[in-house]
Design a protein around this motif. Structure first.
Motif, PDB file in Angstrom:
ATOM      1  N   LEU A  55       0.911  -1.399  -0.020  1.00  0.00           N
ATOM      2  CA  LEU A  55      -0.172  -0.021  -0.021  1.00  0.00           C
ATOM      3  C   LEU A  55       0.807   1.163  -0.082  1.00  0.00           C
ATOM      4  CD1 LEU A  55      -2.591  -0.851   2.546  1.00  0.00           C
ATOM      5  CD2 LEU A  55      -2.755  -1.154   0.061  1.00  0.00           C
ATOM      6  N   VAL A  56       0.558   2.117  -0.830  1.00  0.00           N
ATOM      7  CA  VAL A  56       1.047   3.467  -0.693  1.00  0.00           C
ATOM      8  C   VAL A  56      -0.110   4.703  -0.485  1.00  0.00           C
ATOM      9  CG1 VAL A  56       2.104   5.290  -2.097  1.00  0.00           C
ATOM     10  CG2 VAL A  56       2.743   2.737  -2.352  1.00  0.00           C
TER      11      VAL A  56
ATOM     12  N   LYS B 100       3.704  -4.689   2.875  1.00  0.00           N
ATOM     13  CA  LYS B 100       4.581  -3.432   3.591  1.00  0.00           C
ATOM     14  C   LYS B 100       3.805  -2.478   3.103  1.00  0.00           C
ATOM     15  CE  LYS B 100       9.354  -4.983   4.193  1.00  0.00           C
ATOM     16  NZ  LYS B 100      10.704  -4.459   4.122  1.00  0.00           N
ATOM     17  N   ILE B 101       3.932  -1.172   3.533  1.00  0.00           N
ATOM     18  CA  ILE B 101       3.106   0.096   3.522  1.00  0.00           C
ATOM     19  C   ILE B 101       4.095   1.422   3.583  1.00  0.00           C
ATOM     20  CG2 ILE B 101       1.617   1.469   4.629  1.00  0.00           C
ATOM     21  CD1 ILE B 101       0.417  -1.027   5.943  1.00  0.00           C
ATOM     22  N   ILE B 102       3.838   2.101   2.309  1.00  0.00           N
ATOM     23  CA  ILE B 102       4.586   3.497   2.442  1.00  0.00           C
ATOM     24  C   ILE B 102       3.607   4.493   2.739  1.00  0.00           C
ATOM     25  CG2 ILE B 102       5.380   5.362   0.842  1.00  0.00           C
ATOM     26  CD1 ILE B 102       7.690   3.647   1.755  1.00  0.00           C
ATOM     27  N   LEU B 103       3.734   5.573   3.705  1.00  0.00           N
ATOM     28  CA  LEU B 103       2.933   6.624   3.898  1.00  0.00           C
ATOM     29  C   LEU B 103       3.881   7.844   3.311  1.00  0.00           C
ATOM     30  CD1 LEU B 103       1.456   6.301   7.402  1.00  0.00           C
ATOM     31  CD2 LEU B 103       0.610   5.358   5.297  1.00  0.00           C
TER      32      LEU B 103
ATOM     33  N   LEU C 253       0.728   2.234  14.007  1.00  0.00           N
ATOM     34  CA  LEU C 253       2.062   2.180  13.123  1.00  0.00           C
ATOM     35  C   LEU C 253       2.824   0.874  13.592  1.00  0.00           C
ATOM     36  CD1 LEU C 253       2.845   5.988  12.910  1.00  0.00           C
ATOM     37  CD2 LEU C 253       2.309   4.426  11.198  1.00  0.00           C
ATOM     38  N   ASN C 254       3.537   0.214  12.697  1.00  0.00           N
ATOM     39  CA  ASN C 254       4.121  -0.946  13.055  1.00  0.00           C
ATOM     40  C   ASN C 254       5.362  -1.179  12.117  1.00  0.00           C
ATOM     41  OD1 ASN C 254       3.194  -2.224  10.786  1.00  0.00           O
ATOM     42  ND2 ASN C 254       1.397  -2.959  12.255  1.00  0.00           N
ATOM     43  N   GLU C 255       5.962  -2.465  12.183  1.00  0.00           N
ATOM     44  CA  GLU C 255       7.001  -2.552  11.195  1.00  0.00           C
ATOM     45  C   GLU C 255       7.015  -2.588   9.889  1.00  0.00           C
ATOM     46  OE1 GLU C 255       5.333  -6.377  12.431  1.00  0.00           O
ATOM     47  OE2 GLU C 255       5.926  -4.630  13.506  1.00  0.00           O
ATOM     48  N   LYS C 256       5.391  -2.807   9.650  1.00  0.00           N
ATOM     49  CA  LYS C 256       5.225  -2.833   7.950  1.00  0.00           C
ATOM     50  C   LYS C 256       5.450  -1.329   7.406  1.00  0.00           C
ATOM     51  CE  LYS C 256       2.182  -6.568   8.199  1.00  0.00           C
ATOM     52  NZ  LYS C 256       0.713  -7.171   8.019  1.00  0.00           N
ATOM     53  N   TYR C 257       5.268  -0.288   8.145  1.00  0.00           N
ATOM     54  CA  TYR C 257       5.479   1.035   7.623  1.00  0.00           C
ATOM     55  C   TYR C 257       6.829   1.582   7.483  1.00  0.00           C
ATOM     56  CZ  TYR C 257      -0.074   1.141   8.920  1.00  0.00           C
ATOM     57  OH  TYR C 257      -1.104   0.981   8.617  1.00  0.00           O
TER      58      TYR C 257
END
Length: 227
Positions: A100-101, A120-123, A175-179
């Motif tokens: 996800l982005v 995984k995720i990017i903000l 927020l966790n280690e995926k971010y």
């Protein structure tokens, strides 16, 4: 290959979306746009091609499409999250890995979602601390009995959206280690997290419009997904 179709939402509206695939990948990147944006903003349109060239399929969609159905004044962050979860459920069995982005308000949209099956995720410069935003930019217009966000033009939003935006800070513990968070240094959205979250600062404006910045933004995102 580009495919444009629709999905029905949980409240009987329509999601307009575009899927780009070049190499029949088993990895999918889903882009979530911010307030007042749409799926064809340059960082999503060009990002789709970049990730296709790096062996990812991409999916982008409109939270309030121009064509018909939902309008921004008819929805709030929870509505966006429900739409995102419809999208995730559509593709969770079709791809081995989903990423996800989220840009700006797309960040809280993701933070409210069920990310159990997300890799995984990017903000990207996401609104995670709204005190400045709320105090300086969101105004109640007594004469018209509505709220507006003033970004060169007045964006009209519903009271429920305002209440959810005011409580965004409460999402930070999710927020966790995926971010990973990519901040734009020229904006004032940085938040002092208690969580030890991976982050990078890119010297750009909130929309990453400057020459050459897109390439840096895309590469930082790709590096996180591949790490």
């Amino acid at each position: 290959m580009e495919k444009s179709l629709t999905l029905k939402t949980s409240d009987n509206h329509v999601i307009y979306w575009t899927l780009n695939s070049k190499n029949k990948s088993d990895k999918l990147v889903i882009f979530v746009h911010g307030l007042g944006w749409n799926q064809n903003e340059h960082v999503f349109f060009n990002g789709a091609r970049f990730f296709n060239n790096n062996w990812f399929d991409t999916f982008r969609f409109d939270l309030y499409p121009w064509e018909k159905w939902r309008n921004l004044v008819d929805c709030w962050i929870t509505t966006h999250t429900q739409d995102l979860e419809v999208v995730i459920q559509e593709f969770i069995w079709k791809y081995k890995e989903i990423y996800l982005v989220g840009h700006s308000l797309g960040g809280p949209t993701i933070l409210l979602a069920n990310i159990e099956n997300i890799k995984k995720i990017i903000l990207r410069d996401s609104v995670l601390d709204t005190k400045r935003l709320y105090d300086d930019e969101i105004k109640f217009d007594k004469e018209r009995n509505l709220y507006t966000v003033n970004w060169w033009i007045d964006i009209i939003i519903w009271e429920k959206m305002v209440k959810e935006m005011k409580s965004i800070e409460n999402l930070n513990p999710k927020l966790n280690e995926k971010y990973k968070i990519i901040y734009a240094e020229k904006t004032d959205l940085k938040n002092d997290f208690k969580a030890n979250i991976e982050h990078t600062i890119i010297n750009s404006s909130h929309c990453f419009n400057e020459e050459g910045i897109e390439e840096t933004l895309f590469q930082e995102t790709l590096n996180w997904f591949l790490s």
